[in-house]
Write an enzyme that holds these catalytic residues in place. Structure first.
Site, mmCIF file in Angstrom:
data_model
loop_
_atom_site.group_PDB
_atom_site.id
_atom_site.type_symbol
_atom_site.label_atom_id
_atom_site.label_comp_id
_atom_site.label_asym_id
_atom_site.label_seq_id
_atom_site.Cartn_x
_atom_site.Cartn_y
_atom_site.Cartn_z
ATOM 1 N N TYR A 92 9.650 -1.985 -8.059
ATOM 2 C CA TYR A 92 9.768 -0.546 -8.297
ATOM 3 C C TYR A 92 11.217 -0.162 -8.636
ATOM 4 C CZ TYR A 92 9.240 4.477 -7.665
ATOM 5 O OH TYR A 92 9.229 5.839 -7.870
ATOM 6 N N GLU A 94 14.096 -2.020 -9.207
ATOM 7 C CA GLU A 94 14.689 -2.720 -10.356
ATOM 8 C C GLU A 94 13.898 -2.371 -11.621
ATOM 9 O OE1 GLU A 94 17.512 -3.904 -10.411
ATOM 10 O OE2 GLU A 94 17.996 -5.083 -8.632
ATOM 11 N N GLY A 95 12.585 -2.186 -11.459
ATOM 12 C CA GLY A 95 11.753 -1.780 -12.604
ATOM 13 C C GLY A 95 12.257 -0.478 -13.212
ATOM 14 N N VAL A 135 5.447 12.109 4.213
ATOM 15 C CA VAL A 135 5.025 13.494 4.480
ATOM 16 C C VAL A 135 3.505 13.550 4.632
ATOM 17 C CG1 VAL A 135 4.916 15.836 3.564
ATOM 18 C CG2 VAL A 135 7.026 14.515 3.328
ATOM 19 N N SER A 136 2.784 12.959 3.666
ATOM 20 C CA SER A 136 1.317 13.027 3.749
ATOM 21 C C SER A 136 0.804 12.194 4.930
ATOM 22 C CB SER A 136 0.676 12.598 2.423
ATOM 23 O OG SER A 136 1.188 11.370 1.995
ATOM 24 N N ASN A 137 1.446 11.050 5.209
ATOM 25 C CA ASN A 137 1.024 10.255 6.383
ATOM 26 C C ASN A 137 1.073 11.099 7.657
ATOM 27 O OD1 ASN A 137 0.648 7.949 4.916
ATOM 28 N ND2 ASN A 137 2.413 6.852 5.733
ATOM 29 N N ASP A 153 13.596 3.382 14.235
ATOM 30 C CA ASP A 153 13.774 4.362 15.317
ATOM 31 C C ASP A 153 13.721 5.796 14.780
ATOM 32 O OD1 ASP A 153 16.152 4.605 13.961
ATOM 33 O OD2 ASP A 153 17.447 4.001 15.636
ATOM 34 N N THR A 157 17.334 8.734 7.055
ATOM 35 C CA THR A 157 17.179 10.100 6.533
ATOM 36 C C THR A 157 16.556 10.097 5.138
ATOM 37 O OG1 THR A 157 19.331 10.232 5.418
ATOM 38 C CG2 THR A 157 19.276 10.809 7.764
ATOM 39 N N ARG A 158 15.907 11.225 4.828
ATOM 40 C CA ARG A 158 15.380 11.467 3.482
ATOM 41 C C ARG A 158 15.567 12.958 3.192
ATOM 42 N NH1 ARG A 158 15.313 6.801 3.957
ATOM 43 N NH2 ARG A 158 13.706 5.262 3.460
HETATM 44 N N1 LIG Z 1 6.920 11.620 -5.839
HETATM 45 C C1 LIG Z 1 8.140 11.178 -5.631
HETATM 46 O O1 LIG Z 1 8.706 11.391 -4.577
HETATM 47 C C2 LIG Z 1 8.890 10.416 -6.709
HETATM 48 C C3 LIG Z 1 10.211 10.052 -6.458
HETATM 49 C C4 LIG Z 1 10.893 9.357 -7.433
HETATM 50 C C5 LIG Z 1 10.301 9.062 -8.635
HETATM 51 N N2 LIG Z 1 9.006 9.431 -8.865
HETATM 52 C C6 LIG Z 1 8.401 9.036 -10.131
HETATM 53 O O2 LIG Z 1 7.624 10.097 -10.667
HETATM 54 C C7 LIG Z 1 6.431 9.583 -11.259
HETATM 55 C C8 LIG Z 1 5.226 10.250 -10.654
HETATM 56 O O3 LIG Z 1 5.245 10.081 -9.239
HETATM 57 P P1 LIG Z 1 3.977 10.428 -8.332
HETATM 58 O O4 LIG Z 1 4.506 10.690 -6.973
HETATM 59 O O5 LIG Z 1 3.121 11.458 -9.008
HETATM 60 O O6 LIG Z 1 3.255 9.004 -8.358
HETATM 61 P P2 LIG Z 1 1.724 8.615 -8.019
HETATM 62 O O7 LIG Z 1 1.752 7.197 -7.570
HETATM 63 O O8 LIG Z 1 1.142 9.648 -7.110
HETATM 64 O O9 LIG Z 1 1.021 8.746 -9.447
HETATM 65 C C9 LIG Z 1 1.338 7.831 -10.455
HETATM 66 C C10 LIG Z 1 0.336 7.965 -11.588
HETATM 67 O O10 LIG Z 1 0.657 6.960 -12.561
HETATM 68 C C11 LIG Z 1 -0.560 6.354 -12.999
HETATM 69 N N3 LIG Z 1 -0.274 4.973 -13.456
HETATM 70 C C12 LIG Z 1 0.248 3.953 -12.749
HETATM 71 N N4 LIG Z 1 0.334 2.848 -13.526
HETATM 72 C C13 LIG Z 1 -0.140 3.198 -14.756
HETATM 73 C C14 LIG Z 1 -0.319 2.497 -15.979
HETATM 74 N N5 LIG Z 1 0.006 1.199 -16.106
HETATM 75 N N6 LIG Z 1 -0.837 3.171 -17.032
HETATM 76 C C15 LIG Z 1 -1.178 4.477 -16.925
HETATM 77 N N7 LIG Z 1 -1.048 5.192 -15.783
HETATM 78 C C16 LIG Z 1 -0.526 4.555 -14.717
HETATM 79 C C17 LIG Z 1 -1.460 6.380 -11.767
HETATM 80 O O11 LIG Z 1 -2.802 6.264 -12.159
HETATM 81 C C18 LIG Z 1 -1.111 7.740 -11.166
HETATM 82 O O12 LIG Z 1 -1.901 8.750 -11.749
HETATM 83 C C19 LIG Z 1 6.469 8.071 -11.063
HETATM 84 O O13 LIG Z 1 6.987 7.470 -12.224
HETATM 85 C C20 LIG Z 1 7.440 7.883 -9.912
HETATM 86 O O14 LIG Z 1 8.083 6.638 -9.972
HETATM 87 C C21 LIG Z 1 8.298 10.104 -7.920
#
Ligand SMILES: NC(=O)c1ccc[n+]([C@@H]2O[C@H](COP(=O)([O-])OP(=O)(O)OC[C@H]3O[C@@H](n4cnc5c(N)ncnc54)[C@H](O)[C@@H]3O)[C@@H](O)[C@H]2O)c1
Length: 261
Positions: A92, A94-95, A135-137, A153, A157-158
């Protein structure tokens, strides 16, 4: 609405691409790490290729995870991060770092019009009950009357941003003149224990806490420096944690009650 796996190319006519596709919760992105990094690398390549072909503006949903376990606090965009490239979070974080590199290379080499936002923890109504983020957990556990699971513990922080604030920041970035990267998040910083206690107080003061070991490479602290977002986008969050939690809890409560009936 088109259902499509972005690791496969797609041909569309579009003006703007909000590239958000990627599982974001550790439980989900670690379930199939190879697929996660494919989504970040091949998926981002495909979306940038599409942007180049149709001359669309491209916005990457990057993440505060590019800062890893930060030793600079709060984190400004100039900070280059402290990331483990072989750990369980690497698919995630590094990706996403590679995704940012790809965006900037397509910009430099092919003049693709890019926007890069670094999102900090975001939450809100309509998250899945099994999303797996903190948060949802906590909300689901408190509503079910089961103990709230704290990893470590709880002193890590977030900073939690309400989804409507995040979306406003994202649209301002997309439609503004600045490429980024720009941090979008709420600087209000809480320990995980404070978050647990806040949710406990709001839902079920009798809810117990249970402690589990901290996962590998879990960041100890996280807080966005949003000076750039304020100055360049005129953006800052408007919804504080208690207000945002109230709306999120109401949504979870009504969905869970509907499921029971
Ligand atoms: N929510 C956060 O706190 C947060 C923080 C940092 C970055 N982000 C980034 O924002 C974006 C959205 O986050 P989120 O919380 O809604 O994530 P999520 O995991 O709730 O939703 C991700 C969505 O991407 C889709 N998806 C995953 N792989 C796919 C693929 N190969 N092809 C097509 N669709 C694909 C899933 O089906 C899902 O609908 C993500 O890129 C995430 O990395 C979110």
């Amino acid at each position: 609405m088109i259902r499509h796996d972005i690791t496969e190319p797609i041909r569309l006519e579009v003006d703007q691409i909000y590239h958000l596709a990627c599982p974001a919760s550790p439980v989900h992105y670690q379930y199939n790490p190879v697929k996660t990094i494919k989504t970040n690398v091949m998926g981002t390549l495909n979306m940038l290729g599409l942007a180049k072909r149709v001359n669309a503006r491209f916005l990457l949903a990057s993440t505060s995870e590019v800062y890893g376990d930060p030793d600079v606090h709060p984190q400004p965009e100039e900070y280059r991060g402290n990331v483990n490239c072989i750990g369980i979070r690497s698919c995630y974080d590094e990706g996403k770092r590679v995704a940012e590199t790809l965006a900037f290379d397509y910009h430099r080499q092919n003049n693709v019009d890019i926007r890069v936002m670094r999102i900090f923890n975001t939450y809100g109504p309509r998250m899945f009950e099994n999303d797996g983020r903190v948060v949802s957990n906590f909300i689901v556990q408190a509503l079910q009357g089961t103990p709230l699971t704290v990893y470590g513990d709880g002193s890590q922080t977030r900073s939690f941003c309400y989804v409507a604030d995040l979306v406003e920041g994202m649209m301002r970035l997309m439609n503004g003149e600045h490429m980024g990267p720009i941090n979008i998040g709420n600087p209000g910083e809480y320990t995980i224990l404070q978050l647990a206690e806040t949710i406990q107080k709001m839902i079920n003061p009798d809810a117990q806490l249970t402690y589990k070991p901290l996962p590998q490479d879990d960041p100890k602290q996280r807080q966005p420096d949003i000076t750039k977002a304020k100055n360049l986008l005129g953006w800052q969050p408007t919804i504080n944690l208690e207000e945002g939690l109230k709306m999120t809890i109401e949504d979870f409560r009504s969905r869970m009650e509907a499921e029971e009936s």
